[in-house]
Design an enzyme around this catalytic site. Structure first.
Site, short mmCIF file in Angstrom:
data_model
loop_
_atom_site.label_atom_id
_atom_site.label_comp_id
_atom_site.label_asym_id
_atom_site.label_seq_id
_atom_site.Cartn_x
_atom_site.Cartn_y
_atom_site.Cartn_z
N SER A 74 18.70 0.55 -28.92
CA SER A 74 17.91 -0.64 -29.32
C SER A 74 16.87 -0.38 -30.40
CB SER A 74 17.19 -1.21 -28.10
OG SER A 74 17.96 -2.22 -27.54
N LYS A 77 17.64 -1.95 -33.65
CA LYS A 77 17.50 -3.41 -33.83
C LYS A 77 16.36 -3.76 -34.79
CE LYS A 77 19.25 -4.45 -29.16
NZ LYS A 77 18.84 -4.78 -27.78
N TYR A 202 27.11 -4.04 -34.87
CA TYR A 202 26.08 -3.88 -33.82
C TYR A 202 26.29 -2.55 -33.06
CZ TYR A 202 23.59 -4.62 -29.44
OH TYR A 202 22.77 -4.45 -28.36
N TYR A 254 11.24 -3.78 -23.60
CA TYR A 254 11.97 -4.68 -22.70
C TYR A 254 10.97 -5.54 -21.92
CZ TYR A 254 15.55 -1.22 -23.85
OH TYR A 254 16.38 -0.38 -24.52
N VAL A 272 18.20 2.54 -24.79
CA VAL A 272 18.73 3.01 -23.50
C VAL A 272 19.25 4.45 -23.52
CG1 VAL A 272 19.32 0.78 -22.46
CG2 VAL A 272 20.98 1.91 -23.95
#
Ligand code: GLU
Length: 318
Positions: A74, A77, A202, A254, A272
């Site tokens: 992540s 991102k 992605y 998160y 993660v």
């Protein structure tokens, strides 16, 4: 320390304190659980813990298993978001993805259907990041991947940064949840491009492999408002770097982002695989890695380590 502390002394003090913090946090490595929903990630050694700090003058301090490589997940991102914002501007990007924290797990499908129009709440959850990937310009996933790799290579000064193919394939072959999110969004008109191509980009960008030093360099560029702290080269527009740091505060950890803001108090983004990228504006970039995760999906020992550093160095921006 009396009198003026020289640059060398400061660096030495930071080095000793970082090593001490790694020793303290390493007591917690076994409390976390390595992610297994992407089978390749389950192979990570739960005992690993490493940290690197890049100061604004380019000095690097590192401790722990610093050679260990891991995938951004992540953390990537943020950089697809930076590219999409540069490609299209804020107005367009935020017409397709929101700016609000969710309080739900990163891969939750719940709010996507409940909220009308079905726009994902923010670019840090999987649904939002997939929409952001849809917006990154490029001729297919290869070219889009090259664009983010090129940015990260410049930020880190490491020309060898590339995609870990085994993790990419593992993620691609186990991505039922992300496929469900993407096809739901295609059906409701939120996703406009080719679904599989966007998903492929992605998965690839989540599978970009780094070490903690690379992550600390990336964070140092954000700390310097998007310019490389040593060369001064502008790599990310200042306004976009500001948006990235804001999302790190509001949604980077998160659904534990609020707790992290209170306990550590610096913009951070976790993945993660167990990496966390944290940035202290105009002071330093920090990269930490330990694959054992807490129940929210954040590196458990990594958070402990950042907490320790924040206390030690008085890092909270609040
Ligand atoms: N590639 C991961 C996924 O899509 C990223 C999740 C994360 O790091 O939060 O599930």
């Amino acid at each position: 320390m009396t009198g003026i502390e020289t640059k060398q002394h400061i660096q030495q003090r930071y080095q000793e304190q970082l090593e001490q913090a790694v020793i303290l946090a390493s007591r917690h490595v076994k409390e976390g659980k390595v992610a297994s929903y992407i089978p390749e990630l389950a192979k990570s050694d739960p005992n690993h813990l490493s940290a690197a700090v890049v100061l604004m003058d380019g000095s690097v301090i590192a401790a722990g298993n610093t050679q260990t490589r891991f995938t951004l997940q992540s953390i990537a991102k943020l950089f697809s978001l930076a590219i999409a914002l540069a490609d299209h501007g804020c107005e367009y990007v935020f017409s397709r993805v929101g700016m609000e924290p969710t309080g739900d797990p990163f891969n939750s499908i719940m709010k996507l259907e409940a909220i009308k129009p079905h726009k994902p709440l923010n670019p840090m959850i999987n649904a939002g990041a997939i929409v952001v990937c849809d917006m990154v310009k490029g001729n297919g996933c290869e070219e889009r991947t090259e664009r983010i790799l090129s940015l990260l290579r410049k930020m880190t000064g490491n020309p060898e940064i590339c995609v870990n193919h085994a993790v990419y394939l593992s993620e691609k072959n186990s991505a039922n949840r992300n496929r469900a999110l993407a096809y739901f969004m295609k059906d409701s008109g939120v996703l406009t491009g080719d679904v599989e191509d966007t998903l492929d980009f992605y998965f690839r960008h989540c599978s970009i492999e780094v070490n903690t030093q690379d992550v600390a360099w990336m964070a140092s560029v954000l700390a310097a408002d998007g310019a490389h702290p040593v060369t001064g080269e502008r790599l990310i527009d200042e306004r976009i770097a500001g948006i990235c740091k804001t999302f790190m505060v509001t949604c980077g950890m998160y659904n534990a982002s609020g707790e992290f803001a209170i306990q550590v108090g610096i913009p951070a983004k976790s993945g993660v695989a167990g990496g966390i990228m944290a940035t202290v504006p105009m002071q330093m970039g920090i990269g930490v890695y330990s694959p054992g995760l807490d129940e929210k999906g954040n590196s458990l020992a990594g958070v402990k380590l950042l907490q320790e550093l924040s206390n030690l160095w008085n890092l909270s921006i609040f």
